[in-house]
Scaffold this motif. Structure first.
Motif, PDB file in Angstrom:
ATOM      1  N   ALA A   8       0.813  -1.219   0.000  1.00  0.00           N
ATOM      2  CA  ALA A   8       0.000   0.000   0.000  1.00  0.00           C
ATOM      3  C   ALA A   8       0.843   1.264   0.000  1.00  0.00           C
ATOM      4  CB  ALA A   8      -0.951  -0.015   1.191  1.00  0.00           C
ATOM      5  N   ASP A   9       1.863   1.322   0.849  1.00  0.00           N
ATOM      6  CA  ASP A   9       2.672   2.539   0.920  1.00  0.00           C
ATOM      7  C   ASP A   9       3.445   2.783  -0.374  1.00  0.00           C
ATOM      8  OD1 ASP A   9       1.885   3.282   3.482  1.00  0.00           O
ATOM      9  OD2 ASP A   9       3.389   1.995   4.422  1.00  0.00           O
ATOM     10  N   GLY A  10       3.895   1.708  -1.018  1.00  0.00           N
ATOM     11  CA  GLY A  10       4.613   1.859  -2.283  1.00  0.00           C
ATOM     12  C   GLY A  10       3.754   2.459  -3.372  1.00  0.00           C
TER      13      GLY A  10
ATOM     14  N   GLU B  94     -12.195   8.465  -3.639  1.00  0.00           N
ATOM     15  CA  GLU B  94     -11.588   9.785  -3.711  1.00  0.00           C
ATOM     16  C   GLU B  94     -10.658  10.101  -2.539  1.00  0.00           C
ATOM     17  OE1 GLU B  94     -11.892  11.928  -6.094  1.00  0.00           O
ATOM     18  OE2 GLU B  94     -13.449  10.993  -7.310  1.00  0.00           O
ATOM     19  N   GLN B  95     -10.477   9.177  -1.593  1.00  0.00           N
ATOM     20  CA  GLN B  95      -9.676   9.455  -0.419  1.00  0.00           C
ATOM     21  C   GLN B  95      -8.185   9.468  -0.759  1.00  0.00           C
ATOM     22  OE1 GLN B  95     -11.663   6.926  -1.066  1.00  0.00           O
ATOM     23  NE2 GLN B  95     -11.108   5.056   0.003  1.00  0.00           N
ATOM     24  N   ALA B  96      -7.332   9.552   0.270  1.00  0.00           N
ATOM     25  CA  ALA B  96      -5.887   9.546   0.072  1.00  0.00           C
ATOM     26  C   ALA B  96      -5.472   8.313  -0.722  1.00  0.00           C
ATOM     27  CB  ALA B  96      -5.176   9.587   1.419  1.00  0.00           C
ATOM     28  N   ILE B  97      -4.332   8.444  -1.437  1.00  0.00           N
ATOM     29  CA  ILE B  97      -3.934   7.399  -2.364  1.00  0.00           C
ATOM     30  C   ILE B  97      -3.714   6.061  -1.656  1.00  0.00           C
ATOM     31  CG2 ILE B  97      -2.071   6.640  -3.872  1.00  0.00           C
ATOM     32  CD1 ILE B  97      -4.017   8.548  -5.144  1.00  0.00           C
ATOM     33  N   THR B  98      -3.080   6.068  -0.510  1.00  0.00           N
ATOM     34  CA  THR B  98      -2.865   4.804   0.213  1.00  0.00           C
ATOM     35  C   THR B  98      -4.199   4.178   0.595  1.00  0.00           C
ATOM     36  OG1 THR B  98      -0.744   5.572   1.079  1.00  0.00           O
ATOM     37  CG2 THR B  98      -1.800   3.747   2.228  1.00  0.00           C
ATOM     38  N   ASP B  99      -5.137   4.993   1.046  1.00  0.00           N
ATOM     39  CA  ASP B  99      -6.470   4.477   1.377  1.00  0.00           C
ATOM     40  C   ASP B  99      -7.176   3.966   0.124  1.00  0.00           C
ATOM     41  OD1 ASP B  99      -6.202   4.995   4.053  1.00  0.00           O
ATOM     42  OD2 ASP B  99      -7.213   6.938   3.972  1.00  0.00           O
ATOM     43  N   ALA B 100      -7.009   4.681  -0.992  1.00  0.00           N
ATOM     44  CA  ALA B 100      -7.637   4.238  -2.236  1.00  0.00           C
ATOM     45  C   ALA B 100      -7.077   2.880  -2.671  1.00  0.00           C
ATOM     46  CB  ALA B 100      -7.416   5.276  -3.338  1.00  0.00           C
ATOM     47  N   PHE B 101      -5.766   2.705  -2.499  1.00  0.00           N
ATOM     48  CA  PHE B 101      -5.167   1.411  -2.845  1.00  0.00           C
ATOM     49  C   PHE B 101      -5.733   0.306  -1.955  1.00  0.00           C
ATOM     50  CE2 PHE B 101      -1.979  -1.900  -2.375  1.00  0.00           C
ATOM     51  CZ  PHE B 101      -1.637  -2.160  -3.690  1.00  0.00           C
ATOM     52  N   LEU B 102      -5.806   0.553  -0.667  1.00  0.00           N
ATOM     53  CA  LEU B 102      -6.358  -0.457   0.239  1.00  0.00           C
ATOM     54  C   LEU B 102      -7.822  -0.741  -0.084  1.00  0.00           C
ATOM     55  CD1 LEU B 102      -4.750   0.702   3.617  1.00  0.00           C
ATOM     56  CD2 LEU B 102      -4.241  -1.405   2.367  1.00  0.00           C
ATOM     57  N   ALA B 103      -8.580   0.295  -0.441  1.00  0.00           N
ATOM     58  CA  ALA B 103      -9.982   0.082  -0.812  1.00  0.00           C
ATOM     59  C   ALA B 103     -10.090  -0.760  -2.075  1.00  0.00           C
ATOM     60  CB  ALA B 103     -10.681   1.433  -1.012  1.00  0.00           C
ATOM     61  N   ALA B 104      -9.204  -0.495  -3.038  1.00  0.00           N
ATOM     62  CA  ALA B 104      -9.220  -1.300  -4.261  1.00  0.00           C
ATOM     63  C   ALA B 104      -8.892  -2.757  -3.950  1.00  0.00           C
ATOM     64  CB  ALA B 104      -8.221  -0.733  -5.271  1.00  0.00           C
TER      65      ALA B 104
ATOM     66  N   GLY C   5       0.201  -6.646   7.246  1.00  0.00           N
ATOM     67  CA  GLY C   5       1.099  -6.224   6.183  1.00  0.00           C
ATOM     68  C   GLY C   5       1.327  -4.724   6.136  1.00  0.00           C
ATOM     69  N   HIS C   6       0.309  -3.948   6.509  1.00  0.00           N
ATOM     70  CA  HIS C   6       0.409  -2.491   6.395  1.00  0.00           C
ATOM     71  C   HIS C   6       0.739  -1.815   7.718  1.00  0.00           C
ATOM     72  CE1 HIS C   6      -1.323   1.691   5.720  1.00  0.00           C
ATOM     73  NE2 HIS C   6      -0.429   1.563   4.770  1.00  0.00           N
ATOM     74  N   GLY C   7       0.497  -2.513   8.818  1.00  0.00           N
ATOM     75  CA  GLY C   7       0.738  -1.916  10.124  1.00  0.00           C
ATOM     76  C   GLY C   7      -0.317  -0.917  10.533  1.00  0.00           C
ATOM     77  N   ARG C   8      -1.495  -1.030   9.958  1.00  0.00           N
ATOM     78  CA  ARG C   8      -2.582  -0.096  10.264  1.00  0.00           C
ATOM     79  C   ARG C   8      -3.496  -0.709  11.317  1.00  0.00           C
ATOM     80  NH1 ARG C   8      -5.346   3.637   5.855  1.00  0.00           N
ATOM     81  NH2 ARG C   8      -6.926   4.687   7.107  1.00  0.00           N
TER      82      ARG C   8
END
Length: 537
Positions: A326-328, A349-359, A427-430
């Motif tokens: 996600a961070d990459g 439409e959220q932050a790119i990292t969040d958009a990746f996780l949503a995808a 994996g993401h540490g979230r």
């Protein structure tokens, strides 16, 4: 006494000729799949044909394509998902974006075709009747493989035609790579059909091997940006991308496919000749000497628990991998507006990292829908194998019988998506709660597809496999639609379009409630129909 000296009535089926009747069985298989094979072929071809205009609109100049290729090739996250970008031509970008998806779909098509015409036929009892005629021992397996050869040749031709405008050599290399991938997994399916006692297990083992191939390729491509990792070369999907269409074609890689396919096909034929009809080399463990299953629900759980465990074990590493990437993805897209736009369409439409996780939660949701459909269709398997009739002859109603399998089909995805949330968090540490909500938000869409698959089965058992086609359509809409910017009317066909894009966005729960209501209504319709129709009609 040799077979030649036996009376005609005592000679083995096929007159001692192991391949007798292959042509007739091959023609029968093509007739049975006269709709299924064209749908698969046209779907894969349509996916590739839509690639050039879609990517040309995103990257209209050579400079934009070069910049995008350099950025995407340098990011391990996107390499793990799609593979390395080997050239900045439009054809190479299309192969990068859709090549892995097309290869996986071709492999799935081949797995399903071969198991359908081998172990499925044995499990239903039809193969026993066919084998009592002048049909050789190896004819059914050979006919199934020939059917897969025909389907994969069609895929290769259509794929070549779809990308022919970008260069014939590259298009031909990609078409042959797809066809070779399908043939290899057809041979894999032929082997698993000899090893296992049921079509469900044969398909499950083949799917597990395909999943392992994807993970090996993803790990290898994440490590190196040129496809040269040893892990990539351990995967047939890695072989397909290393044919390097539109990037200096490596024709010799096709020899690896040929050698592996011939070896597995020979192994499958050897195993088929050494076992009895209906038997397997991996025999099922016998149950307890005394019955302990007091309800239809307990029986359904006993039949499906192994499948759920296998899916759960597969979800964990996939989710960990997605979380670690996600961070990459966020770092890559800081200066790439076109790709950022695609990811926002995929994940919100959220932050790119969040958009990746949503995808990625959307991808995991569609995978959970595949499990749900498989669990629902176990009802169809039990009915066609004539195991439902003895059970229903006891004081067990049809609704109670169906309810056990439906409970597994509807609760199982919740287990899978909870496991996925744990993997993403690891994996993401979230923090886990946000990711758990994001994953479980996919459930209404999963339940809707499961309910549709059940209702198709309830109304017409022969239409039950259409449930797979519907999930595949949703996969294509979710994965390809944002890239092509499909109209909303097409995107809305998938229930996953209507679930909230989490984490990061403000969820709208109204559409979720509508999906739950639709799932409940469709399920009730299916139960009503199942209660009133005759079995096996």
């Amino acid at each position: 006494m040799s077979a030649a000296t036996l009376p005609a009535t005592a000679r083995p089926a096929g007159g001692g000729r192991p391949f007798a009747g292959t042509g007739a069985l091959y023609r029968l298989a093509l007739r049975r799949d006269r709709v299924l094979i064209p749908l698969w072929v046209l779907g894969i071809g349509g996916l590739l044909a839509a690639g050039p205009p879609g990517l040309a609109a995103l990257y209209s100049t050579a400079a934009e394509r070069a910049q995008a290729a350099a950025g995407m090739s340098g990011n391990s996250s996107l390499r793990a998902l799609y593979g390395p970008v080997l050239d900045d031509s439009l054809g190479a970008l299309v192969v990068w974006r859709y090549g892995v998806v097309a290869a996986v779909l071709t492999a799935v098509m081949s797995l399903l075709l071969v198991v359908r015409h081998t172990r499925d036929e044995e499990e239903s009892g039809r193969q026993e009747m066919v084998s009592s005629a002048m049909v050789g021992r190896r004819a059914p397996l050979t006919a199934a493989l020939l059917t897969a050869v025909t389907a994969n040749l069609a895929v290769a031709l259509v794929a070549t035609a779809a990308l022919g405008g970008e260069g014939l050599r590259g298009a031909l290399a990609h078409g042959l790579a797809l066809g070779a991938t399908g043939l290899l997994f057809a041979a894999v399916a032929a082997t698993t059909a000899q090893l296992t006692e049921s079509a469900r297990l044969a398909r499950g083992l083949g799917a597990a091997l395909l999943g392992a191939a994807f993970v090996l390729r993803a790990a290898g491509d994440a490590a190196r940006d040129d496809g040269s990792s040893p892990l990539t070369w351990l995967s047939p999907l890695g072989w397909a991308q290393n044919t390097r269409p539109f990037a200096g074609e490596r024709w010799w890689v096709l020899a690896l496919f040929a050698a592996a396919t011939l070896a597995l096909a020979a192994l499958a034929h050897t195993l088929a000749a050494r076992r009895d009809l209906g038997a397997s080399f991996l025999a099922a463990r016998p149950g307890a000497p005394e019955g302990r299953l007091g309800t239809p629900g307990a029986l359904a759980w006993r039949l499906q628990r192994g499948t759920l465990l296998g899916w759960t074990l597969a979800f964990t590493p996939a989710a960990v991998l997605f979380g670690s990437l996600a961070d990459g993805a966020g770092a890559l897209l800081e200066d790439d507006d076109s790709t950022r736009e695609i990811l926002i369409r995929l994940g919100g439409e959220q932050a790119i990292t969040d958009a990746f996780l949503a995808a990625m939660t959307g991808v995991l949701g569609i995978l959970a829908a595949l499990y749900a459909v498989a669990a629902v269709l176990r009802l169809h398997t039990e009915e066609t194998a004539h195991r439902a009739e003895p059970l229903l002859a006891h004081p067990v109603g049809r609704l109670r019988w169906a309810a056990g399998h439906l409970l597994v089909a509807f609760a199982g995805p919740a287990v899978l998506l909870t496991t996925a949330a744990l993997g993403l968090a690891l994996g993401h540490g979230r923090e886990l709660p946000a990711l758990l909500l994001a994953c479980l938000a996919q459930l209404p869409a999963v339940w809707t597809l499961a309910a549709v698959a059940f209702t198709l089965y309830a109304f017409q058992p022969r239409a039950a496999p259409a449930g797979w086609a519907i999930v595949t359509l949703c996969l294509l809409i979710g994965w390809v639609g944002p890239v092509l910017d499909l109209p909303a009317v097409l995107m809305d066909l998938s229930p996953f379009t209507h679930v909230p894009k989490l984490p990061g966005a403000d969820p709208e729960w109204g559409p979720v409630g509508v999906l739950v209501g639709v799932a409940a209504g469709v399920l009730a319709l299916g139960l009503w129909r199942l209660r009133r129709r005759d079995l096996l009609t």
